[in-house]
Design an enzyme around this catalytic site. Structure first.
Site, PDB file in Angstrom:
ATOM      1  N   GLU A   1      10.615  15.543  15.626  1.00 29.46           N
ATOM      2  CA  GLU A   1      11.051  15.396  14.247  1.00 29.46           C
ATOM      3  C   GLU A   1      10.357  16.429  13.367  1.00 29.46           C
ATOM      4  O   GLU A   1       9.136  16.434  13.225  1.00 29.46           O
ATOM      5  CB  GLU A   1      10.736  13.983  13.748  1.00 29.46           C
ATOM      6  CG  GLU A   1      11.285  13.702  12.371  1.00 29.46           C
ATOM      7  CD  GLU A   1      11.059  12.259  11.932  1.00 29.46           C
ATOM      8  OE1 GLU A   1      11.934  11.701  11.260  1.00 29.46           O
ATOM      9  OE2 GLU A   1       9.991  11.697  12.272  1.00 29.46           O
TER      10      GLU A   1
ATOM     11  N   ALA B   1       2.069   6.674  14.063  1.00 32.54           N
ATOM     12  CA  ALA B   1       1.387   5.617  13.313  1.00 32.54           C
ATOM     13  C   ALA B   1       1.976   4.255  13.642  1.00 32.54           C
ATOM     14  O   ALA B   1       1.252   3.253  13.743  1.00 32.54           O
ATOM     15  CB  ALA B   1       1.483   5.891  11.816  1.00 32.54           C
ATOM     16  N   GLY B   2       3.290   4.192  13.822  1.00 32.58           N
ATOM     17  CA  GLY B   2       3.940   2.935  14.169  1.00 32.58           C
ATOM     18  C   GLY B   2       3.464   2.375  15.493  1.00 32.58           C
ATOM     19  O   GLY B   2       3.307   1.149  15.637  1.00 32.58           O
TER      20      GLY B   2
ATOM     21  N   GLY C   1       7.203   4.777   8.555  1.00 30.45           N
ATOM     22  CA  GLY C   1       6.417   5.993   8.694  1.00 30.45           C
ATOM     23  C   GLY C   1       6.647   6.637  10.044  1.00 30.45           C
ATOM     24  O   GLY C   1       7.680   6.423  10.690  1.00 30.45           O
ATOM     25  N   SER C   2       5.690   7.403  10.470  1.00 28.57           N
ATOM     26  CA  SER C   2       5.834   8.154  11.713  1.00 28.57           C
ATOM     27  C   SER C   2       5.779   7.248  12.935  1.00 28.57           C
ATOM     28  O   SER C   2       5.188   6.153  12.892  1.00 28.57           O
ATOM     29  CB  SER C   2       4.732   9.205  11.823  1.00 28.57           C
ATOM     30  OG  SER C   2       3.476   8.591  12.078  1.00 28.57           O
ATOM     31  N   THR C   3       6.364   7.728  14.012  1.00 27.84           N
ATOM     32  CA  THR C   3       6.336   6.970  15.263  1.00 27.84           C
ATOM     33  C   THR C   3       4.906   6.848  15.785  1.00 27.84           C
ATOM     34  O   THR C   3       4.513   5.803  16.309  1.00 27.84           O
ATOM     35  CB  THR C   3       7.243   7.638  16.300  1.00 27.84           C
ATOM     36  OG1 THR C   3       8.603   7.553  15.841  1.00 27.84           O
ATOM     37  CG2 THR C   3       7.139   6.949  17.652  1.00 27.84           C
TER      38      THR C   3
ATOM     39  N   CYS D   1      14.184  10.151   7.343  1.00 26.88           N
ATOM     40  CA  CYS D   1      14.014   9.812   8.759  1.00 26.88           C
ATOM     41  C   CYS D   1      15.319   9.778   9.542  1.00 26.88           C
ATOM     42  O   CYS D   1      15.346  10.091  10.725  1.00 26.88           O
ATOM     43  CB  CYS D   1      13.305   8.463   8.884  1.00 26.88           C
ATOM     44  SG  CYS D   1      14.068   7.144   7.913  1.00 26.88           S
TER      45      CYS D   1
ATOM     46  N   LYS E   1       0.851  -1.191   0.000  1.00 26.50           N
ATOM     47  CA  LYS E   1       0.000   0.000   0.000  1.00 26.50           C
ATOM     48  C   LYS E   1       0.884   1.236   0.000  1.00 26.50           C
ATOM     49  O   LYS E   1       1.484   1.587   1.006  1.00 26.50           O
ATOM     50  CB  LYS E   1      -0.937   0.055   1.205  1.00 26.50           C
ATOM     51  CG  LYS E   1      -2.044   1.109   1.025  1.00 26.50           C
ATOM     52  CD  LYS E   1      -2.564   1.685   2.330  1.00 26.50           C
ATOM     53  CE  LYS E   1      -1.666   2.726   2.916  1.00 26.50           C
ATOM     54  NZ  LYS E   1      -1.641   4.006   2.129  1.00 26.50           N
TER      55      LYS E   1
ATOM     56  N   GLU F   1       9.902   0.757  11.000  1.00 25.09           N
ATOM     57  CA  GLU F   1      10.989   1.730  10.829  1.00 25.09           C
ATOM     58  C   GLU F   1      10.346   3.092  10.930  1.00 25.09           C
ATOM     59  O   GLU F   1       9.592   3.506  10.050  1.00 25.09           O
ATOM     60  CB  GLU F   1      11.682   1.511   9.478  1.00 25.09           C
ATOM     61  CG  GLU F   1      13.033   2.197   9.384  1.00 25.09           C
ATOM     62  CD  GLU F   1      12.925   3.605   8.836  1.00 25.09           C
ATOM     63  OE1 GLU F   1      12.962   4.547   9.677  1.00 25.09           O
ATOM     64  OE2 GLU F   1      12.789   3.771   7.630  1.00 25.09           O
TER      65      GLU F   1
END
Length: 488
Positions: A388, A235-236, A231-233, A289, A179, A253
């Site tokens: 970030e 969302a992770g 992606g972002s922390t 990143c 995706k 990651e």
């Protein structure tokens, strides 16, 4: 010319989406419409996962192929990507603002390189190993593909980071559902074309386009065996929570706020170091990143190094991403530019001194540009040093000695990248060993396909690249071949 796609790549062919709403893709440099793709629905995801499941479970299918046969297919896929390299670079740069000079070096090259690397790794590898036991028996340890993989890919390096996932997954014998991000979907159709041309079996690679809701549905799908996300922390964490609840393997990651430690003996002659400094701190408009956006500077040389960085950053060429001379392109979207500008304002409000940049380039009326910016006199406790920014903004922080520099570097919730700058390589390695991070460079920073890449702390879980990246898509089975001597 605007590109319009009306189908999704599912089961080895082009399938009409069940949805009626297209996703419009816009140029970050010109704000013009580049194309449209269909927005996948949940039923489209079901179809893609089902195709991947069928391809994996086929008794004579991809997961059962001899490794050498899979390796040949991966090399054909690499050849197909090579044929489309220039168009991949143009589409990526047009969408996300990556300077074309960068996308030609990375987006157009890295995926094929990684496919060939993993093809070579598995071609002659025996998936089974016999081990003598401590109690007299023998165990056959087998590596099997983990199954159907959901690969969620970000917009900043859409083709490179997709290959971080599908290259080792395919080499291991897995099937994948990819995706891409809504901001960068046009390039994914070139990948689909290459997959089809390479003759991979139907369902081995599937691509569904959509936003966060579709990504969340894919992550939680009951027929998925593993999730790989970049992606972002924030969302992770959500993805990790879902996968943890259902005990689903996941590789994450995530974000970073890495430190470049400038030691007191560093030679920062821009004639020889500018390219390395740029790659470590500002690559892809700061939308990377692992970048060392916290620059730790010895107080004994602080004024000098502030001047060096101000001159270096102020001299960068800002412009249209498709211009070969551009070094800093636009932010990926208007919303993201607003976010970056908000951080610059917070830096100023917190006492930071803007030595160069800080605004929008006056000569560029269209596009989501931010001037590359240096913030001096930054405290490591400030927002711009903690969070970030993901833009062309560097925060310069002073330190007294190496122990303080290491303490500042480690005083972060993140731990993804970093760099050490010095004239003494042995000293650099000694300092690098003390920094809490998954990766770090000496007088440079460039991830290599042969070495594991990933972070610690809030920068993620697991590793990509290297043999470790392949192992992430395999599961181990121990087959006890003979029994140990009887206790009687």
């Amino acid at each position: 010319m605007s590109l319009t796609y009306d189908a999704l790549f599912i089961g080895g062919g082009w399938v009409q989406s069940a949805g009626a709403t297209p996703i419009t893709v816009v140029s970050a440099s010109t704000e013009e419409v580049l194309g449209q793709v269909p927005e996948a629905t949940r039923s489209d995801v079901d179809a893609a996962v089902g195709a991947a499941r069928d391809a994996f479970d086929d008794p004579a299918g991809w997961s059962r192929w001899e490794p050498a046969r899979r390796a040949e297919a991966l090399e054909r896929l690499a050849d197909g990507l090579d044929k489309r390299a220039e168009e991949i670079a143009l589409r990526v740069s047009g969408q996300n603002g990556m300077p074309i000079a960068v996308s030609r070096q990375l987006e157009a090259v890295f995926p094929a390189t990684l496919l060939r690397y993993y093809a070579g790794m598995v071609r002659d590898r025996d998936p089974e190993e016999r081990r003598p036991g401590l109690f007299g028996g023998t165990t056959l340890v087998r590596r099997d593909p983990i199954g159907v993989v959901a690969a969620i890919v970000p917009w900043n390096y859409p083709q490179t980071l997709a290959s971080f996932k599908y290259a080792p997954a395919l080499a291991a014998g897995c099937t994948v559902v990819i995706k891409p991000s809504p901001e960068t979907m046009l390039d994914s159709y070139l990948l689909a074309e290459a997959v089809q041309e390479a003759g991979l079996p139907p369902g081995v690679v599937n691509i569904v386009t959509g936003g966060r809701d579709i990504g969340a549905y894919l992550v939680s799908h009951p027929r998925i065996d593993k999730v790989a996300f970049t992606g972002s922390t924030a969302a992770g964490r959500q993805i990790g929570e879902v996968c943890g609840r259902i005990l689903r393997p996941v590789t994450l990651e995530l974000g970073g706020k890495s430190a470049a430690i400038i030691l007191d003996d560093a030679d920062l002659d821009l004639a020889t170091t500018a390219q390395s400094l740029f790659g470590a701190t500002l690559l892809n408009n700061g939308q990377t990143c692992y970048l060392s956006t916290r620059v730790l500077v010895p107080r004994s040389r602080y004024a000098e190094i502030v001047d060096v960085f101000s001159g270096f950053v102020g001299g960068l060429n800002v412009g249209d991403a498709l211009d070969p001379d551009t070094q800093i392109g636009p932010m990926v979207s208007a919303g993201h530019r607003q976010r970056v500008e908000g951080y610059i304002a917070q830096g100023r409000a917190g006492g930071a001194r803007v030595t160069v940049g800080g605004g929008r380039p006056a000569q560029l009326e269209k596009g989501w540009f931010v001037e590359p910016t240096v913030l001096a006199d930054v405290d490591n406790a400030s927002v711009v040093a903690r969070e970030e920014i993901f833009g062309p903004v560097l925060s310069l922080i002073g330190y007294t000695d190496v122990d303080e520099a290491v303490a500042i570097a480690n005083d972060s919730e993140y731990g993804l990248g970093g760099s050490i700058w010095t004239s003494d390589p042995e000293r650099a390695v000694a300092v690098a060993r003390r920094v809490q991070t998954g990766t770090i460079g000496i007088n440079n920073y460039l991830p290599d396909p042969t070495a594991p890449f990933g972070g610690v702390k809030a920068s993620g879980l697991g590793r990509e690249l290297g043999p470790e990246g392949l192992a992430a898509y395999e599961q181990l089975k121990s087959i006890y071949l003979d029994s140990p001597p009887s206790a009687n």
